[in-house]
Structures are given as C-alpha cells and as structure tokens.
Scaffold this active site. Structure first.
Site, PDB file in Angstrom:
ATOM      1  N   GLU A 100      12.924  -4.161  -3.871  1.00  0.00           N
ATOM      2  CA  GLU A 100      11.927  -4.399  -4.925  1.00  0.00           C
ATOM      3  C   GLU A 100      12.576  -4.257  -6.297  1.00  0.00           C
ATOM      4  O   GLU A 100      12.389  -5.088  -7.173  1.00  0.00           O
ATOM      5  CB  GLU A 100      10.776  -3.385  -4.773  1.00  0.00           C
ATOM      6  N   GLU A 110      11.377   6.700 -15.800  1.00  0.00           N
ATOM      7  CA  GLU A 110      11.833   8.098 -15.867  1.00  0.00           C
ATOM      8  C   GLU A 110      12.379   8.541 -14.498  1.00  0.00           C
ATOM      9  O   GLU A 110      13.425   9.187 -14.401  1.00  0.00           O
ATOM     10  CB  GLU A 110      10.687   9.038 -16.274  1.00  0.00           C
ATOM     11  N   GLY A 152       0.825  -1.221   0.000  1.00  0.00           N
ATOM     12  CA  GLY A 152       0.000   0.000   0.000  1.00  0.00           C
ATOM     13  C   GLY A 152       0.846   1.252   0.000  1.00  0.00           C
ATOM     14  O   GLY A 152       0.934   1.956   1.007  1.00  0.00           O
ATOM     15  N   TYR A 153       1.505   1.524  -1.129  1.00  0.00           N
ATOM     16  CA  TYR A 153       2.290   2.749  -1.279  1.00  0.00           C
ATOM     17  C   TYR A 153       1.491   3.792  -2.069  1.00  0.00           C
ATOM     18  O   TYR A 153       1.164   4.858  -1.574  1.00  0.00           O
ATOM     19  CB  TYR A 153       3.594   2.451  -2.032  1.00  0.00           C
ATOM     20  N   SER A 154       1.164   3.478  -3.343  1.00  0.00           N
ATOM     21  CA  SER A 154       0.604   4.489  -4.257  1.00  0.00           C
ATOM     22  C   SER A 154      -0.796   4.928  -3.855  1.00  0.00           C
ATOM     23  O   SER A 154      -1.589   4.142  -3.347  1.00  0.00           O
ATOM     24  CB  SER A 154       0.524   3.919  -5.674  1.00  0.00           C
ATOM     25  N   SER A 208       8.463   4.504 -11.811  1.00  0.00           N
ATOM     26  CA  SER A 208       8.595   4.526 -13.270  1.00  0.00           C
ATOM     27  C   SER A 208      10.061   4.719 -13.695  1.00  0.00           C
ATOM     28  O   SER A 208      10.879   5.259 -12.940  1.00  0.00           O
ATOM     29  CB  SER A 208       7.721   5.630 -13.880  1.00  0.00           C
TER      30      SER A 208
END
Ligand SMILES: Cc1cc2nc3c(=O)[nH]c(=O)nc-3n(C[C@H](O)[C@H](O)[C@H](O)COP(=O)(O)OP(=O)(O)OC[C@H]3O[C@@H](n4cnc5c(N)ncnc54)[C@H](O)[C@@H]3O)c2cc1C
Length: 400
Positions: free
Chosen positions: A248, A387, A127-129, A385
């Site tokens: 991760e 980027e 539960g990060y984002s 991501s």
C-alpha cells in the site's frame, strides 16, 4: 542500476502512449485533469479497458495474469498513465489484497478471487481501522469466533471498522479480526475475506466537510463468514497485514501523478500575474517550485531503486516513499492554490461531481483546487500516518 532507458524501453513508451491516445475516454481524461470527482462507473470503465488489454495489474506475476513487465516498464506505464490523466485503478483489490492472496492464500482463494480482481467483478475495500485502533492497529477489537454446524465451519464476526474508503460500493472487504484474546495482541489477529452483501453488515456514510462521500463506518452484527475465507493460518494475520501495508505505501508515492501536477502548476504560474510579471518569474515562487521539482526527482530515483530489486516485497523503505510522496503531493496542492489565489475559493459540488460542464463562478481550472487541497490533507494520515512512518524509519532503517 542503469537509469538510462534502453531502445526497448523507448519503444514500449511509444506503445503505451499510442494505446492511451486511442483508448482513454476523453470525458474521463477531462475529469482527472480538472480535479473533478470520479464515480464508481468511471473507475470500473477504465479498469475494464485496461483489463481487456491485459495491463490492469502491472505488478502481478505472469502466472496470475500480469503483463510480465520489468520494473522500468512498470514505471514508464505509470508515468504515461499519469501524464495522460487516466483514473487511478482502485488499489484495494489489485495492489493490496491480491499480493496477500498470492503469497498466503489457498489455491481455491487464488483460483476464485484473482481473476475476479482482474476483471473488476468484485469491488474491494479495506477493513483495518477501528474507532480505538488506528495507529495502534493491533488493538483492534472486532471478533471472529469459530463455530461449526451441518453447513460446515464458519466464523461469527462482531464489531466495527471505520474510515473504510468507498465501502458503499464494495462487494468484498478484507478484514483484520481478533480470533484470540489470551495472547500478545499481535498474535491473536486473523485475516478474513468477507462478502459485503452478507446479512448483519451495515455501512454508514461519513460525509466530509466538502459533502463528499468517500469514507464510511462498517458494522458487523453476527456476520457468518465461511472458514474457507480465512487467509493463511488463524492468528497469523498480523504478518499478512504488514505485508499488505508495504505494498500500500509503495503505491502511495504516486510519482507520475505528482509530475503531471507539477507541470500543471507551471502552466498556472505562467498564466497568472504578480506585480505585472508572470508568477513563474517571481523569485520566491520559482524557488519553491524548483525545490519541489528536485524533491520529486529524488523520490523517483528512490522508487526505481525499490522496484528494481527482483522478487523482493517492499520492506520498511516503503515508509520513506509514503512520507516523501505524500509531502510532495500536499506541497503541490498548496502551490496550485497559491498560484490561482482567490480563484480557488468557489465551492460548487455539482461541478465537482461532473454534473455541470462549467463552474458557476470563476475559472474552471481553478475552482476545484481548494477542495483538492483540503482533500489531500488525508494523504499524510491514511496508509498509516506519517508520524508513525517516521517511527518505523528510525527504528528499522536507522536502527535508533
Ligand atoms: C481519507 C482516509 C481514508 C482512510 N481509508 C481507510 C480504509 O479504507 N481502511 C482502513 O482500514 N483505514 C482507513 N483509514 C484510516 C487510517 O489508516 C487511520 O486514520 C490512520 O492509521 C491513523 O489512525 P487514527 O486516525 O486512529 O489516528 P490516531 O492513531 O489516533 O493518531 C492521531 C495522531 O497521533 C499521532 N500518533 C499516534 N501514535 C503515535 C506515536 N506512537 N508516535 C507519534 N505520533 C503518534 C498520529 O500520527 C496522528 O497524528 C483512512 C483514513 C483517512 C483519513
């Protein structure tokens, strides 16, 4: 660093191969090799087979139940599993929350959760984002307010997480929550372990274009969490969160799996024809394949260099592995589709789910490849991501 395998390493490879030959169920192997979807039961079955052998957590220290392997042995094990076509061990428990609990958790948390992660008693999710906090993760708004009553200290959690992978199966979620709003945003975050069966939690599926249920929204409405489920210190969660992300991103490199996929592309290209010749003899295709193989060999060396450093958590170099690993995975998924052309077009969810033995249309091996190609667009987004990883590399490794 000596990159030659010792006699012990070669013997270890034979031992792993013999174990996989004997213990990997043929139906699971077929699903993986054919790019079909795996169910929760498939994952748990394989997890328990490895746990019974003591091999489910290769990176864990022996004191917590790890097998005590060297970096080279871990690499050989990963390579052999990927070659054989084993399901992946879900990373959320074994590779993500476990290292954080080992490094920063209380003794009670270590004693309770680590054995349950090894035995797959609990299915974990991340539960990060949040809808307003993806790349800018520190902007997260889910709150946890500390209270006390006759039953003890607890947090009341309110807010929403999103893109939560396989939360529909989860017993536990490790969550970043805001415990202080009056400080710099990174300094008001805490790391909580939350029981997914708690009253006030709702899981809402996000169904993908291919009808797959892989990700979810998770809502928290006055969810009561015992204060003993706080990992480490209140408001220090950002440090633990970054430590976890290093683990991760190293795992996302998945060199062994890419080697199997590369071999698969070669088989396809040897079988398919272009202008009367096997595709593998087409100079353009052969050049793409060769350059990908070189990239993969270079990535493998880099992974070995990171793993070979004793007792050191992966740092910003994990971002290099994440970027290169996912670029290679995506390029391989493209080459597979290129190799089989229109044979990749059938969309047959029942076949993908393993409910039907053969695809309704076309070639069984080729039919899942377009779904696989689309699904793999995610790899350059999740885990932070690419980027953003490039920003980390330029600042923290190149010092720009
Ligand atoms: C399949 C899938 C599974 C996932 N599973 C989980 C999960 O289990 N748990 C969980 O917590 N999260 C999960 N995520 C979320 C994932 O970590 C986020 O999607 C990711 O961090 C990107 O955040 P965002 O989607 O909000 O995009 P945004 O942050 O809105 O970014 C959009 C685009 O802008 C670019 N961008 C943004 N800021 C910058 C910048 N400063 N410099 C350069 N480019 C920038 C990004 O790279 C991206 O291309 C999952 C995502 C996917 C796709």
């Amino acid at each position: 660093m000596d990159l030659n395998y010792s006699n012990e390493d070669l013997a270890f490879r034979i031992e792993v191969r013999a174990f996989l030959d004997a213990e990997l169920p043929a139906d699971l192997q077929q699903k993986v090799r054919k790019h079909l979807r795996l169910s929760k039961e498939d994952s748990v079955r394989w997890h328990k087979i490895l746990a019974a052998k003591g091999w489910v957590a290769p990176g864990w220290p022996v004191e917590f139940g790890g097998p005590g392997w060297t970096a080279t042995q871990r690499h050989i094990f990963e390579e052999e599993c990927a070659r054989a076509g084993t399901p992946q061990i879900m990373p959320f428990g074994v590779n993500m929350v476990a290292p954080v609990i080992m490094a920063f958790g209380s003794q009670a948390q270590k004693d309770y959760y680590l054995p349950r992660i090894l035995s797959c008693e609990d299915w974990w999710c991340q539960g990060y984002s949040e809808p307003g906090a993806g790349s800018d993760l520190a902007s997260l708004k889910t709150t946890a307010v500390r209270h006390a009553d006759a039953d003890g200290d607890y947090y009341l959690v309110n807010g929403q997480k999103t893109w939560t992978t396989l939360a529909q199966h989860a017993d536990m979620i490790f969550c970043l929550v805001r415990t202080d709003t009056g400080v710099r945003k990174q300094e008001g975050i805490s790391f909580l372990l939350i029981d997914m069966h708690s009253p006030g939690i709702t899981v809402r599926p996000i169904i993908m274009l291919d009808e797959d249920h892989e990700v979810n929204e998770v809502f928290f409405d006055n969810v009561r969490v015992p204060a003993s489920n706080l990992v480490g210190q209140e408001n220090r969660g950002w440090t633990y969160a970054k430590y976890l992300l290093g683990h991760e991103r190293t795992g996302i490199a998945a060199v062994g799996r890419s080697k199997r996929e590369l071999a698969f592309v070669k088989t396809l290209a040897a079988r398919e024809n272009k202008s009367g010749l096997p595709l593998i003899e087409d100079p353009l295709f052969a050049a793409k394949l060769a350059s990908l193989e070189i990239e993969l060999m270079a990535l493998e060396m880099t992974v070995l260099r990171v793993l070979a450093r004793p007792n050191q958590a992966p740092g910003p170099e994990a971002s290099v592995l994440k970027v290169r690993g996912t670029e290679i995975q995506q390029a391989l998924s493209e080459l597979m589709v290129e190799a089989v052309g229109p044979m990749a077009l059938p969309f047959d969810p029942a076949y993908l789910e393993g409910e039907r033995e053969h695809s309704l249309v076309g070639d069984d091996e080729a039919a899942p490849l377009l779904a696989h190609y689309f699904n793999y667009r995610k790899t350059s987004i999740y885990g932070g991501s690419n980027e953003i990883q490039r920003n980390i590399i330029s600042q923290m490794i190149l010092g720009l």
